[in-house]
Design a protein around this motif. Structure first.
Motif, PDB file in Angstrom:
ATOM      1  N   VAL A 171       0.811  -1.212   0.000  1.00 33.67           N
ATOM      2  CA  VAL A 171       0.000   0.000   0.000  1.00 33.67           C
ATOM      3  C   VAL A 171       0.850   1.269   0.000  1.00 33.67           C
ATOM      4  O   VAL A 171       0.436   2.299  -0.562  1.00 33.67           O
ATOM      5  CB  VAL A 171      -0.984  -0.006   1.188  1.00 33.67           C
ATOM      6  N   ILE A 172       2.043   1.239   0.620  1.00 32.11           N
ATOM      7  CA  ILE A 172       2.898   2.435   0.587  1.00 32.11           C
ATOM      8  C   ILE A 172       3.304   2.741  -0.851  1.00 32.11           C
ATOM      9  O   ILE A 172       3.279   3.892  -1.299  1.00 32.11           O
ATOM     10  CB  ILE A 172       4.131   2.248   1.490  1.00 32.11           C
ATOM     11  N   ALA A 173       3.628   1.685  -1.610  1.00 30.95           N
ATOM     12  CA  ALA A 173       3.979   1.880  -3.016  1.00 30.95           C
ATOM     13  C   ALA A 173       2.775   2.372  -3.818  1.00 30.95           C
ATOM     14  O   ALA A 173       2.926   3.196  -4.735  1.00 30.95           O
ATOM     15  CB  ALA A 173       4.503   0.570  -3.610  1.00 30.95           C
ATOM     16  N   GLN A 174       1.569   1.853  -3.483  1.00 29.67           N
ATOM     17  CA  GLN A 174       0.355   2.339  -4.158  1.00 29.67           C
ATOM     18  C   GLN A 174       0.233   3.853  -4.019  1.00 29.67           C
ATOM     19  O   GLN A 174       0.024   4.577  -5.001  1.00 29.67           O
ATOM     20  CB  GLN A 174      -0.899   1.713  -3.540  1.00 29.67           C
ATOM     21  N   MET A 175       0.357   4.328  -2.787  1.00 32.75           N
ATOM     22  CA  MET A 175       0.097   5.737  -2.510  1.00 32.75           C
ATOM     23  C   MET A 175       1.232   6.637  -3.020  1.00 32.75           C
ATOM     24  O   MET A 175       0.992   7.618  -3.727  1.00 32.75           O
ATOM     25  CB  MET A 175      -0.110   5.935  -0.997  1.00 32.75           C
ATOM     26  N   VAL A 176       2.440   6.281  -2.659  1.00 32.87           N
ATOM     27  CA  VAL A 176       3.586   7.111  -3.070  1.00 32.87           C
ATOM     28  C   VAL A 176       3.791   7.015  -4.582  1.00 32.87           C
ATOM     29  O   VAL A 176       4.139   8.003  -5.237  1.00 32.87           O
ATOM     30  CB  VAL A 176       4.849   6.685  -2.296  1.00 32.87           C
ATOM     31  N   GLY A 177       3.530   5.827  -5.144  1.00 35.27           N
ATOM     32  CA  GLY A 177       3.646   5.667  -6.588  1.00 35.27           C
ATOM     33  C   GLY A 177       2.626   6.506  -7.339  1.00 35.27           C
ATOM     34  O   GLY A 177       2.933   7.099  -8.383  1.00 35.27           O
ATOM     35  N   THR A 178       1.401   6.569  -6.808  1.00 30.81           N
ATOM     36  CA  THR A 178       0.380   7.421  -7.426  1.00 30.81           C
ATOM     37  C   THR A 178       0.830   8.877  -7.405  1.00 30.81           C
ATOM     38  O   THR A 178       0.713   9.601  -8.401  1.00 30.81           O
ATOM     39  CB  THR A 178      -0.966   7.272  -6.692  1.00 30.81           C
TER      40      THR A 178
END
Length: 483
Positions: A171-178
């Motif tokens: 989820v950290i990658a989901q948010m920061v990636g977005t």
């Protein structure tokens, strides 16, 4: 003064629809006048509205959470997939066209004016409009002409809250990636974020929240634990269809590729003593089922071929020989007949196909779609029930003389003389408690009374309280902008 906030997801199926329903109910309980809105939805599970059109089932649930009747302006663009590459396009409740995905991509920007028109109508006289995005704004390859996420947010000038799904991991990658892939203007429109579907001790992710906030400069609005009663609310996404077992009365439902309007299953799953088993491809229909329910389909002829390819036609015939009961609803009703004639190629290549042959009926596909919210009577015992009709095709034949429903004085449905096999076009019939109890009890396993609507309402209240506890609703409302 009307305010609005848009809930977008860092991916598909992060729980946006349920969150919007819960936030809406929480705000209503606080005394606000609230309306839901989704610019563009993709679903074959539609609801018929009071103004004679169709919208996504999730927006109908959100309307219920707001204490409103569903209206077409709550979901002005609805895409109903008919194949892997094309869909029927519904605009403000009515069929607009059938398009391949590539063609729709070129045309979608032309739908922004009716989308904004519907948004203005929905917001009129309301304190708050809660908008649901579709898919993810991180799909920046689709940003040109977008009407579902940031394209709409920019055109309507509304702030955004981004939701991440921790249950899937990363989820950290989901948010920061977005945050990383969005253009600067879109990135700045996101004002806050929340994490959904957490299992376990939420304090274990406090450092994760801080990391996301540090890298994005978005306001953290909370970690929402998994809401275990979500299954009690009508599902929209086919991914959310699940078996509910444990009851002595067993209903088997073959999972069709283009299953449509499967909300018929929700009241059955919620009824104590009833098991609803969803049969996926590659599995046989169970031999101990009391009822086999063939649901609706967006592509009846293709799903009939899929039904046969699984060997379910053989299983169904064996079930009938054992004395088991069968109910076909809408597309499932059409499949049970002798023939389906699509001479105009409405579902694809013009064709006439052989049905399963268990009802003495035939169906002719016609382009005109029937959309209606209907009041009906169960002929056998005079039970009143309500539902909706949403179908193309005209069905006739000798077994229609054994119609087991009556809608506004006209016969509806067909049945064998012994009543073992039935079909009808009326969706939502099992939402009527008295009818559902009598229909199921007639299968040989008495079923207790259950107030389905009250159960849904109680679950919405429980969801609202869940979000009041775990989400910073005051902070979220403070981010809403005037429109």
């Amino acid at each position: 003064m009307t305010k609005a906030i848009m809930i977008q997801g860092a991916g598909s199926n992060v729980g946006k629809s349920i969150l919007v329903a819960g936030i809406a109910r929480a705000c209503v309980r606080r005394g606000l006048s609230v309306a839901p809105f989704k610019p563009q939805n993709m679903s074959n599970n539609a609801a018929v509205t009071t103004d004679g059109g169709e919208i996504g089932r999730a927006q109908a649930l959100q309307a219920l959470a707001c204490g409103l009747e569903p209206r077409v302006d709550m979901n002005p663009v609805l895409l109903k997939p008919e194949s892997d590459i094309g869909a029927q396009v519904i605009v403000q409740g009515q069929r607009f066209a059938t398009m391949k995905a590539r063609d729709y991509g070129k045309q979608k920007s032309t739908l922004l004016p009716p989308v904004l028109e519907s948004f203005r109508k929905i917001g009129k006289g309301r304190d708050l409009v809660i908008i649901e995005g579709a898919g993810s704004p991180a799909e920046v390859n689709l940003r040109a002409g977008d009407i579902a996420n940031m394209g709409f947010a920019e055109a309507a000038d509304v702030p955004v809250v981004l939701i991440g799904d921790i249950d899937r991991g990363g989820v950290i990658a989901q948010m920061v990636g977005t945050h990383a892939v969005l253009p600067e203007n879109d990135r700045a429109r996101i004002k806050g974020f929340a994490i959904n579907k957490f299992r376990g001790d939420t304090t274990l992710f406090h450092d994760g929240m801080a990391m996301i906030a540090e890298r994005t400069d978005w306001a953290p609005l909370g970690i929402v634990p998994w809401f275990t009663d979500a299954w009690k609310l009508p599902a929209e996404d086919v991914m959310d269809i699940a078996s509910r077992t444990g009851g002595t009365l067993k209903i088997a439902v073959p999972r069709l590729n283009r299953i449509a309007n499967f909300d018929d299953l929700d009241p059955l799953s919620a009824t104590p003593g009833v098991s609803v088993e969803i049969i996926s491809e590659g599995r046989p229909l169970p031999g101990d089922a009391h009822l086999i329910l063939i649901p609706g389909s967006k592509s009846t002829i293709a799903d009939l071929a899929h039904f046969r390819a699984q060997g379910w036609d053989v299983d169904l015939a064996a079930h009938i020989r054992r004395g088991g009961h069968v109910l076909g609803v809408c597309g499932g009703y059409q499949m049970l007949g002798h023939e389906i004639a699509d001479r105009e190629g409405i579902e694809g290549v013009p064709s006439i196909v052989q049905g399963l042959g268990h009802l003495d009926i035939s169906t002719i596909m016609k382009p005109q779609k029937r959309l209606a919210r209907s009041r009906a009577v169960h002929v056998a015992n005079g039970e009143a029930l309500e539902g909706y009709e949403i179908h193309i095709g005209e069905t006739t034949g000798p077994d229609c003389e054994n119609a087991w429903l009556e809608i506004d004085g006209r016969a509806e449905g067909a049945a064998t003389r012994n009543g073992q096999i039935k079909g009808c076009y009326l969706h939502g019939l099992f939402s009527s408690d008295g009818f559902r109890q009598s229909f199921l009890s007639a299968l040989g396993q008495p079923v207790a009374a259950h107030d389905y609507a009250a159960g849904v309402d109680e679950t919405l209240n429980a969801l609202a309280q869940h979000l009041e506890t775990h989400l910073d609703l005051d902070g979220l409302l403070a981010l809403a902008g005037e429109v």
